[in-house]
Design an enzyme around this catalytic site. Structure first.
Site, short mmCIF file in Angstrom:
data_model
loop_
_atom_site.label_atom_id
_atom_site.label_comp_id
_atom_site.label_asym_id
_atom_site.label_seq_id
_atom_site.Cartn_x
_atom_site.Cartn_y
_atom_site.Cartn_z
N ASP A 169 -63.58 -15.23 -23.16
CA ASP A 169 -65.27 -15.79 -22.23
C ASP A 169 -65.91 -14.73 -22.25
OD1 ASP A 169 -66.44 -17.41 -20.78
OD2 ASP A 169 -64.64 -18.82 -20.64
N HIS B 254 -70.26 -18.10 -16.15
CA HIS B 254 -69.09 -19.23 -17.54
C HIS B 254 -67.75 -18.40 -17.61
CE1 HIS B 254 -67.19 -21.13 -20.43
NE2 HIS B 254 -67.84 -22.24 -20.34
N SER C 152 -65.26 -26.89 -21.00
CA SER C 152 -64.99 -25.73 -20.83
C SER C 152 -64.31 -25.75 -19.24
CB SER C 152 -66.25 -24.77 -20.55
OG SER C 152 -66.66 -24.32 -21.76
#
Length: 756
Positions: free
Chosen positions: A155, A214, A538
């Protein structure tokens, strides 16, 4: 060059994944680099007469033998050609090359293929309870909250100081762990046990700090520890926790502002396998690709050979069909659905009508007084309708209606409204987004409403010369009986890479998900316990990754395929109201949106029967895809001769679902499936079939009787098109085949497309 994207719907941030390996320093003159790009090069394993002092040296020398033999002039600047040398999940390397050099390389013995690397995209508190995970009970208790299992995430990095990554209650990692932490001091602990960065061959650079948010969000969703009092803007308050709160986490940062590149992703997977992870979670992808050209599929195959479970996001290109990423059958492909919580913000019009929407930002001092209302696209200016940057004027003091879409972020639209002097925003869906609404941390009073609400609001504006509106903020509301609903953005099947495998496999929570964030979005606190609510496949992917960790902790002897089967055959097909799961239109969602259904962790822990598959079982399947021997070798890392393998059709793979293309005038299709008893030793299962429209389904035997645990039994199924199939205009139908005992129901969905 291909870019792999995050599958976080709210993020437009490019990421790249890489595996750390020792670099081979073949040098090139700097002056020759202009026409060069990074290629992924696949080769055979070194021949038996090619030996060095160690396996690593053997591979390094072998890989180096394919590179151009350039001799650097002593007066020239030089830099390494080799970017990564892969060892654990692939036989090949990444290197800076010109097209001409690749063409010359093709003449060398042992060369298989080469292609420019791709650049992929990210697919960017309530959810544990919604999934039936409760402290001290059931699967959480039975798996001890995922204790001893290591989840590796590829990520954007991680914010290590967040309390979600506290190691309170978490034991030390297992002895097999060989990973590293590139953060200084004592930042890593028993929870965050690994942290690495990969960026174009640099594997020992700075620490993997998360500048985007994220990676912190996905990590805490999969395995964050318990954090009391979590929330954003005072909404969605409660105890935040990941799916496997006592599991260990390892972050492999593979994405930067330049993107998520193939070479980095494959390098990170290579390293993670060597480090000793048990689960790999990738919330990113680059669309459909043949498996021998897909770095994630190749790396995942190498991972499952070592018993590592791989979970990937399906993509955010819905609601169109054939929009999936990460389609390989050895990967769990995860779509996105809603939970039963919404953070309500209601648009109230001057005519008294109210339309419920959502927003995380819920100002307490916003007046309920009616204000002038304007539709930004009233004069057919597309950029104004979308509230694009710099497009608005004459909206001072008004509530502005903006259209979703146009490649402009939802929050960015509010920024433009605020810049132009607007006091509030009503964000309305286009028709394809239907009833999916998303709670965002907007910069001004706002609400996101459905397409139907938007039509009514615009109709009201056109009906009066003085339209007015306000927004009523009603806070967190629990109990949506339509949940889980498939979100409009969740990518749909059928799979392009392998239409005979039903994808996505499953859906999980991916809409308005609360999880850890590196910084405060509400400026309300200086605490490190900062959270945000974002959406995308996600977000659904790490839910399933964490659940896989729980199942692996509870059943350490289960293979990746067994864990996947357990999730899929026990998935829910009904919503909280007891009706079929719906999509963004509030119509029953079809199988290409839901896959097997919505994950049910507690049922998955006790599935009764599983459909198991070993890595070598995928070889006859790939031969059946008409891949060449060399293309399959790229994936399997061993020489394959399809002429010596009995190729099988895709639907013959021992998969927990059936995806069929049937000629209405053709012959019946015959398949077998083998199930393994993981329930009570003595158990009997009866057949239950709901046949797809105009399809006869015949199964033998119709009863399965087991006398031992881990006993296997095989059944045969024949699918036959009825007379008149497809002539009524119905070219697609679905059904299911279930094995039902007194304690278990093992359900396999069936999709049929009439090949006319």
């Amino acid at each position: 060059m291909q870019i792999i994207y995050f599958l976080g719907f709210s993020c437009m941030f490019y990421l790249a994944l890489a595996v750390a390996v020792e670099n081979v320093a073949v040098l090139e003159p700097l002056a020759e680099t202009n026409s060069m790009q990074t290629y992924i090069v696949w080769v055979e394993k070194p021949p038996s007469n090619f030996h060095a002092q160690s396996d690593h040296e053997d591979l390094d020398s072998w890989y180096q033998s394919f590179l151009p033999q350039t001799i650097a002039n002593s007066n020239q600047l030089v830099k390494p050609r080799m970017v990564y040398a892969y060892r654990n999940v692939a036989t090949g390397f990444a290197a800076k090359l010109t097209a001409e050099e690749v063409e010359e390389m093709e003449k060398k013995d042992g060369f298989i293929s080469a292609h420019p690397e791709r650049n992929l995209q990210l697919h960017t508190t309530r959810s544990p309870n919604f999934l039936g995970l409760q402290q001290g009970l059931g699967l959480w208790k039975g798996s001890n909250y995922g204790e001893g299992v290591i989840i590796g995430l590829l990520d954007t990095g991680i914010f290590p100081d967040h309390p979600s990554f506290s190691d309170e209650g978490v034991p030390p990692p297992p002895a097999k762990w060989k990973g590293k932490c590139d953060f200084s001091g004592t930042v890593c602990n028993n929870k965050l046990i690994g942290a690495r960065s990969f960026d174009g061959g640099k594997t020992t650079g700075g620490p993997p700090i998360d500048d985007a948010g994220h990676g912190t969000h996905t990590s805490s969703t999969a395995g964050g520890n318990f954090v009391k009092g979590a929330g954003v803007f005072g909404m969605a308050k409660g105890t935040a926790t990941g799916m496997a709160p006592y599991a260990h986490l390892a972050m492999y940062k593979v994405c930067s502002e330049q993107g998520c590149f193939d070479s980095d992703i494959l390098a990170a997977m290579d390293t993670a396998v060597d480090d000793g992870v048990d689960v790999l979670s990738l919330s990113l992808g680059g669309g459909s690709a043949s498996f021998y050209l897909d770095s994630i599929a190749i790396g995942a195959y190498g991972a499952i050979q070592k018993g590592i479970f791989v979970s990937c996001s399906a993509g955010n290109e819905g609601p169109d069909y054939n929009t999936l990423s990460n389609e390989a059958p050895w990967i769990l492909t995860v779509g996105a659905s809603s939970i039963d919580r919404n953070i309500r913000a209601t648009a109230k019009l001057g005519n008294g009508q109210e339309y419920d929407g959502e927003s995380v930002f819920q100002p307490k001092d916003f007046s309920s007084k009616q204000l002038p209302l304007v539709y930004a696209g009233a004069h057919s200016h597309d950029s104004s309708a979308l509230c694009d940057v710099g497009s608005l004027e004459n909206v001072e003091g008004k509530v502005v209606v903006c259209e979703l879409g146009g490649g402009i972020g939802r929050i960015a639209k509010g920024v433009e409204v605020k810049r132009a002097g607007g006091v509030a925003m009503i964000l309305v869906n286009p028709d394809f987004a239907g009833y999916t609404t998303i709670a965002d941390a907007h910069v001004l009073p706002a609400t996101h409403v459905s397409y139907a609400a938007g039509v009514s609001i615009k109709s009201y504006i056109n009906s009066t010369s003085t339209p007015t509106a306000t927004i009523l903020f009603k806070g967190t509301v629990i109990g949506d009986q339509l949940a889980p609903k498939v979100s409009f953005f969740s990518s749909r099947g059928p799979s392009l890479a392998s239409p005979g495998i039903l994808k996505p496999d499953i859906i999980g929570p991916g809409v308005s998900i609360l999880a850890a964030w590196p910084f405060s979005v509400d400026n309300a606190t200086e605490s490190k316990a900062t959270f945000n609510i974002i959406s995308g496949t996600s977000m659904s992917c790490p839910h399933l990754s964490g659940i896989a960790a729980l199942l692996k902790s509870s059943h350490p002897d289960w293979s990746p395929a067994a864990i996947k089967s357990a999730m899929m055959t026990t998935a829910d097909v009904l919503n909280l109201g007891g009706e079929l799961i719906v999509d963004e239109r509030h119509a029953p969602a079809n199988i290409f949106a839901t896959g097997a259904g919505h994950v049910n962790p507690s049922k998955a822990n006790d599935p009764g029967l599983i459909y198991d598959t070993q890595p070598d079982d995928y070889i006859p399947y790939m031969c059946g895809l008409n891949y060449t021997d060399q293309q399959i070798t790229v994936v399997t890392r061993k020489l394959v001769k399809c002429s010596e393998v009995e190729a099988i059709p895709e639907a013959q793979l021992n998969y927990p679902t059936f995806s069929l293309f049937i000629d209405p005038a053709g012959k019946p299709q015959n398949y077998t499936r083998t199930v393994t008893n993981v329930g009570p030793a003595k158990s009997t299962y009866e057949l239950v079939v709901e046949s797809p429209h105009k399809i006869d389904v015949s199964v033998q035997p119709e009863e399965l009787t087991f006398t031992e645990v881990n006993q296997t039994m095989t059944y045969h199924v024949v699918f036959t098109a009825q007379k008149g199939a497809a002539k009524d205009g119905i070219n697609f139908s679905q059904g299911y085949l279930s094995w039902v005992s007194g304690q278990h129901s093992v359900r396999s969905p069936i999709s049929v497309i009439f090949d006319t």
